[in-house]
Design a protein around this motif. Sequence first.
Motif, PDB file in Angstrom:
ATOM      1  N   HIS A  39       0.818  -1.208   0.000  1.00  0.00           N
ATOM      2  CA  HIS A  39       0.000   0.000   0.000  1.00  0.00           C
ATOM      3  C   HIS A  39       0.857   1.266   0.000  1.00  0.00           C
ATOM      4  O   HIS A  39       0.332   2.374   0.128  1.00  0.00           O
ATOM      5  N   HIS A  40       2.188   1.100  -0.121  1.00  0.00           N
ATOM      6  CA  HIS A  40       3.094   2.243  -0.153  1.00  0.00           C
ATOM      7  C   HIS A  40       4.208   1.969  -1.146  1.00  0.00           C
ATOM      8  O   HIS A  40       4.503   0.821  -1.479  1.00  0.00           O
ATOM      9  N   THR A  41       4.844   3.038  -1.606  1.00  0.00           N
ATOM     10  CA  THR A  41       6.017   2.923  -2.463  1.00  0.00           C
ATOM     11  C   THR A  41       7.279   3.116  -1.620  1.00  0.00           C
ATOM     12  O   THR A  41       7.341   4.013  -0.789  1.00  0.00           O
ATOM     13  N   GLY A  42       8.256   2.246  -1.835  1.00  0.00           N
ATOM     14  CA  GLY A  42       9.503   2.355  -1.087  1.00  0.00           C
ATOM     15  C   GLY A  42      10.338   1.097  -1.222  1.00  0.00           C
ATOM     16  O   GLY A  42      10.058   0.240  -2.070  1.00  0.00           O
ATOM     17  N   PHE A  43      11.363   0.991  -0.385  1.00  0.00           N
ATOM     18  CA  PHE A  43      12.238  -0.172  -0.416  1.00  0.00           C
ATOM     19  C   PHE A  43      11.725  -1.238   0.556  1.00  0.00           C
ATOM     20  O   PHE A  43      11.451  -0.949   1.718  1.00  0.00           O
ATOM     21  N   LEU A  44      11.624  -2.460   0.058  1.00  0.00           N
ATOM     22  CA  LEU A  44      11.160  -3.563   0.902  1.00  0.00           C
ATOM     23  C   LEU A  44      12.308  -4.052   1.770  1.00  0.00           C
ATOM     24  O   LEU A  44      13.336  -4.505   1.265  1.00  0.00           O
ATOM     25  N   ARG A  45      12.134  -3.957   3.075  1.00  0.00           N
ATOM     26  CA  ARG A  45      13.162  -4.390   4.018  1.00  0.00           C
ATOM     27  C   ARG A  45      12.875  -5.764   4.597  1.00  0.00           C
ATOM     28  O   ARG A  45      13.789  -6.500   4.961  1.00  0.00           O
ATOM     29  N   ASP A  46      11.594  -6.109   4.701  1.00  0.00           N
ATOM     30  CA  ASP A  46      11.246  -7.397   5.299  1.00  0.00           C
ATOM     31  C   ASP A  46       9.765  -7.658   5.044  1.00  0.00           C
ATOM     32  O   ASP A  46       9.020  -6.748   4.678  1.00  0.00           O
ATOM     33  N   THR A  47       9.349  -8.901   5.228  1.00  0.00           N
ATOM     34  CA  THR A  47       7.942  -9.273   5.121  1.00  0.00           C
ATOM     35  C   THR A  47       7.538  -9.997   6.394  1.00  0.00           C
ATOM     36  O   THR A  47       7.421 -11.230   6.431  1.00  0.00           O
ATOM     37  N   PRO A  48       7.337  -9.271   7.486  1.00  0.00           N
ATOM     38  CA  PRO A  48       7.016  -9.916   8.768  1.00  0.00           C
ATOM     39  C   PRO A  48       5.693 -10.659   8.743  1.00  0.00           C
ATOM     40  O   PRO A  48       5.513 -11.623   9.492  1.00  0.00           O
ATOM     41  N   GLY A  49       4.767 -10.245   7.886  1.00  0.00           N
ATOM     42  CA  GLY A  49       3.478 -10.931   7.819  1.00  0.00           C
ATOM     43  C   GLY A  49       3.599 -12.378   7.374  1.00  0.00           C
ATOM     44  O   GLY A  49       2.807 -13.228   7.779  1.00  0.00           O
ATOM     45  N   LEU A  50       4.600 -12.665   6.540  1.00  0.00           N
ATOM     46  CA  LEU A  50       4.780 -14.033   6.056  1.00  0.00           C
ATOM     47  C   LEU A  50       5.119 -14.982   7.202  1.00  0.00           C
ATOM     48  O   LEU A  50       4.643 -16.124   7.226  1.00  0.00           O
ATOM     49  N   ALA A  51       5.914 -14.515   8.143  1.00  0.00           N
ATOM     50  CA  ALA A  51       6.259 -15.344   9.304  1.00  0.00           C
ATOM     51  C   ALA A  51       5.010 -15.677  10.113  1.00  0.00           C
ATOM     52  O   ALA A  51       4.864 -16.785  10.645  1.00  0.00           O
ATOM     53  N   VAL A  52       4.084 -14.713  10.203  1.00  0.00           N
ATOM     54  CA  VAL A  52       2.814 -14.951  10.897  1.00  0.00           C
ATOM     55  C   VAL A  52       1.970 -15.956  10.124  1.00  0.00           C
ATOM     56  O   VAL A  52       1.397 -16.893  10.700  1.00  0.00           O
ATOM     57  N   SER A  72       3.433 -20.522  -0.382  1.00  0.00           N
ATOM     58  CA  SER A  72       3.503 -19.157  -0.873  1.00  0.00           C
ATOM     59  C   SER A  72       4.356 -19.112  -2.120  1.00  0.00           C
ATOM     60  O   SER A  72       5.157 -20.020  -2.388  1.00  0.00           O
ATOM     61  N   TYR A  73       4.186 -18.044  -2.865  1.00  0.00           N
ATOM     62  CA  TYR A  73       5.000 -17.822  -4.056  1.00  0.00           C
ATOM     63  C   TYR A  73       5.277 -16.335  -4.166  1.00  0.00           C
ATOM     64  O   TYR A  73       4.352 -15.516  -4.116  1.00  0.00           O
ATOM     65  N   ASN A  74       6.538 -15.968  -4.312  1.00  0.00           N
ATOM     66  CA  ASN A  74       6.912 -14.561  -4.409  1.00  0.00           C
ATOM     67  C   ASN A  74       7.025 -14.165  -5.870  1.00  0.00           C
ATOM     68  O   ASN A  74       7.919 -14.608  -6.578  1.00  0.00           O
ATOM     69  N   ASP A  75       6.108 -13.322  -6.294  1.00  0.00           N
ATOM     70  CA  ASP A  75       6.063 -12.901  -7.693  1.00  0.00           C
ATOM     71  C   ASP A  75       6.661 -11.508  -7.856  1.00  0.00           C
ATOM     72  O   ASP A  75       6.026 -10.594  -8.366  1.00  0.00           O
ATOM     73  N   GLY A  76       7.892 -11.327  -7.398  1.00  0.00           N
ATOM     74  CA  GLY A  76       8.604 -10.101  -7.726  1.00  0.00           C
ATOM     75  C   GLY A  76       8.851  -9.116  -6.610  1.00  0.00           C
ATOM     76  O   GLY A  76       9.366  -8.021  -6.871  1.00  0.00           O
ATOM     77  N   MET A  77       8.511  -9.430  -5.360  1.00  0.00           N
ATOM     78  CA  MET A  77       8.783  -8.517  -4.252  1.00  0.00           C
ATOM     79  C   MET A  77       9.865  -9.118  -3.366  1.00  0.00           C
ATOM     80  O   MET A  77       9.591 -10.005  -2.569  1.00  0.00           O
ATOM     81  N   PHE A  78      11.087  -8.628  -3.518  1.00  0.00           N
ATOM     82  CA  PHE A  78      12.211  -9.182  -2.775  1.00  0.00           C
ATOM     83  C   PHE A  78      12.861  -8.105  -1.910  1.00  0.00           C
ATOM     84  O   PHE A  78      12.827  -6.918  -2.244  1.00  0.00           O
ATOM     85  N   VAL A  79      13.440  -8.524  -0.792  1.00  0.00           N
ATOM     86  CA  VAL A  79      14.076  -7.598   0.137  1.00  0.00           C
ATOM     87  C   VAL A  79      15.146  -6.778  -0.586  1.00  0.00           C
ATOM     88  O   VAL A  79      15.965  -7.320  -1.334  1.00  0.00           O
ATOM     89  N   GLY A  80      15.120  -5.460  -0.370  1.00  0.00           N
ATOM     90  CA  GLY A  80      16.089  -4.571  -0.985  1.00  0.00           C
ATOM     91  C   GLY A  80      15.634  -3.950  -2.286  1.00  0.00           C
ATOM     92  O   GLY A  80      16.283  -3.026  -2.785  1.00  0.00           O
ATOM     93  N   THR A  81      14.535  -4.432  -2.855  1.00  0.00           N
ATOM     94  CA  THR A  81      14.058  -3.893  -4.126  1.00  0.00           C
ATOM     95  C   THR A  81      13.051  -2.776  -3.884  1.00  0.00           C
ATOM     96  O   THR A  81      12.398  -2.707  -2.851  1.00  0.00           O
ATOM     97  N   LEU A  82      12.940  -1.893  -4.873  1.00  0.00           N
ATOM     98  CA  LEU A  82      11.956  -0.826  -4.816  1.00  0.00           C
ATOM     99  C   LEU A  82      10.620  -1.380  -5.277  1.00  0.00           C
ATOM    100  O   LEU A  82      10.502  -1.925  -6.372  1.00  0.00           O
ATOM    101  N   ILE A  83       9.609  -1.280  -4.428  1.00  0.00           N
ATOM    102  CA  ILE A  83       8.274  -1.733  -4.797  1.00  0.00           C
ATOM    103  C   ILE A  83       7.342  -0.533  -4.806  1.00  0.00           C
ATOM    104  O   ILE A  83       7.572   0.454  -4.120  1.00  0.00           O
TER     105      ILE A  83
END
Length: 291
Positions: free
Chosen positions: A157-170, A180-191
């Motif tokens: 819901h925001h633009t910026g650099f992805l540092r982590d996905t804490p929701g996935l651990a939950v 799960s399948y990650n379709d292009g959102m990786f840590v360190g990338t601009l989303i």
Amino acid sequence: IGKVLIQEYLQGKEYVIDSVSRDGVHKIVMVWNEDLRPGNGIFNFFYGFKVMDPKDQNIQVIIDYANKVLDATGLQNGAADMEVIWLEDEGRPCVLDLNARWTALMWHDGLALEKAIVGNDQITATANAYLDGDAFNAMPLVPSIKQHGAIIFTMAHHTGFLRDTPGLAVAKKLPSYLGSYNDGMFVGTLIQKLPTNHPCPFILIAHKEKAVVDEDYDRIIGLENSDAWFNITPSTWYTLLTALRPSDGGLPGHGLPAIAALAMLAVAAVLAHAAMSRQSVRDGMEYLAIE
């Protein structure tokens, strides 16, 4: 000569019917409910797809209607991806579109979810429809679901650099978590904040108890809506570059001087570097700073 386009606004829940056909015989693989709600600035933001039970009375009506649409359009062989709206006020379905292909959900782990739910998937069923008459004949006209399930599109819901996905651990600790399948959102990338479900991490859930699936589904969506699913660092320089984009031969507004803009960009870069350094100390992670 003037032209007039008349469109009818259809209000109600939207469903997807995955089917395969051979010589005019239609067989249902899966029926989904498209979870469309307001989000990211649009009225029909995709949150996920929920598996529907073919034994449900409304779903039975939808399936019968979908088969008639296939007959009426002359689709006799191969896969079909049909979308219909259930008109609550009229108590009947109405077709939106029909694609002579398998649904886009079949890529990646969508296959795993369908196999877990009905023991089959639309790609395998399509191959059987074309190449293996005995296997096609052995398929039921309408499948029985072994579990309830859903695919969730976890969107930023925001633009910026992805540092982590804490929701996935939950999500991985939830009783219905399947994969799960990650379709292009990786840590360190601009989303970027997008109005579509692409790219994004897909979460698959399945469980014999519908209540469990519904509860876990709402839990994941709740994390997403409360900005607890992603950890995003706002990108100041990206915002500045967007502001510097030429418009009508000049800069937006009153024309920000280029030197001042570049100075702001340099300050933002230094602040971002400092923030990333502090974060490195806090969480022990190593971050690559691009200068």
